[in-house]
Design a protein around this motif. Sequence first.
Motif, PDB file in Angstrom:
ATOM      1  N   SER A 123       1.078  -1.219   0.142  1.00 25.26           N
ATOM      2  CA  SER A 123       0.079   0.313   0.672  1.00 25.26           C
ATOM      3  C   SER A 123       0.111   0.718  -0.070  1.00 25.26           C
ATOM      4  O   SER A 123       0.641   2.099  -0.285  1.00 25.26           O
ATOM      5  CB  SER A 123      -1.229   0.338   1.155  1.00 25.26           C
ATOM      6  N   VAL A 124       2.421   1.597   0.788  1.00 22.84           N
ATOM      7  CA  VAL A 124       2.574   2.361   0.858  1.00 22.84           C
ATOM      8  C   VAL A 124       3.851   2.504  -0.716  1.00 22.84           C
ATOM      9  O   VAL A 124       3.162   3.966  -0.694  1.00 22.84           O
ATOM     10  CB  VAL A 124       3.741   2.197   1.841  1.00 22.84           C
ATOM     11  N   SER A 125       3.938   1.341  -1.007  1.00 20.09           N
ATOM     12  CA  SER A 125       4.806   1.786  -2.228  1.00 20.09           C
ATOM     13  C   SER A 125       3.517   2.386  -3.178  1.00 20.09           C
ATOM     14  O   SER A 125       4.160   3.263  -4.051  1.00 20.09           O
ATOM     15  CB  SER A 125       5.671   0.619  -2.528  1.00 20.09           C
ATOM     16  N   LEU A 126       2.755   1.691  -3.625  1.00 19.96           N
ATOM     17  CA  LEU A 126       1.668   1.987  -4.818  1.00 19.96           C
ATOM     18  C   LEU A 126       1.366   3.451  -3.929  1.00 19.96           C
ATOM     19  O   LEU A 126       1.182   3.811  -5.125  1.00 19.96           O
ATOM     20  CB  LEU A 126       0.081   1.157  -4.914  1.00 19.96           C
ATOM     21  N   GLY A 127       1.216   3.995  -2.909  1.00 13.74           N
ATOM     22  CA  GLY A 127       0.224   4.993  -2.391  1.00 13.74           C
ATOM     23  C   GLY A 127       1.508   6.096  -3.175  1.00 13.74           C
ATOM     24  O   GLY A 127       0.944   7.289  -3.398  1.00 13.74           O
ATOM     25  N   ALA A 128       2.709   5.199  -2.876  1.00 13.66           N
ATOM     26  CA  ALA A 128       3.819   6.469  -2.822  1.00 13.66           C
ATOM     27  C   ALA A 128       3.846   7.113  -4.809  1.00 13.66           C
ATOM     28  O   ALA A 128       3.865   8.339  -4.610  1.00 13.66           O
ATOM     29  CB  ALA A 128       5.119   6.441  -2.401  1.00 13.66           C
TER      30      ALA A 128
END
Length: 238
Positions: A37-42
């Motif tokens: 989630s954090v990688s795609l969100g970034a």
Amino acid sequence: MTWCEVPGWLIGNEAIANYGCRMFGGLAVTLQLVAISVSLGAAMALLLALVRLYGGKVASTLVGGYTTFFRGTPLLCQLYLVYYGAGQFRPFLTDIGLWTLFRDAFFCAAFTFTLNTAAYQAEIFRGAIQSVGRGQWEAARALGLHWRGILRHIILPQAAMVALRPLGNELVIMVKSSAVASLVTIFDLMGTTRLAFARSFDLTVYLFAAVLYLCIVEVIRRTWDVAERRLTRHLQAG
């Protein structure tokens, strides 16, 4: 003899001896969920920030509405809207071939967390980009650089140093907020901890889970400190 079968006296607590391996398995699920989630969100957040700043009035307003909604409503509410709400659109999702994804609890949680953290990270990126002095743009244009080159080689590297610490805080928040995934049948760290407590009625399992969360946060904090020192070492040298 597996970890779950280790006698309690070797570890000091029977509940941890019986359910420790499941909790570590749940920890792996938590880390996977947060990493995705954090990688795609970034990646999504950087695009949103650029649209908010340079995409025109209409696009900027739409992005502003998106960030306002996801930053202003509880993550749990958003998760329920996706997890339970997807069933209301099952015929449509089936027609476009997405129902197999949205019927999976892990996907719904990862999707919701991505949308949520993207909203927060977008505001972090936007503020970081705006913190770069206007003179940087003017100097680069005077040298004949295209706006894409200015963003890539001049603005974004400087903005990254400003955004690094807030992004680390957002990562820590996501690690702790990921516990709500257990409410939609995901056996992450909190989900396995709840299961262990329901079967053992030993509060020690929650203390053990808290220590695991604390360890994750401490690793992130120390990693971010090292990254920040390396990115800003040219400033510290002076």
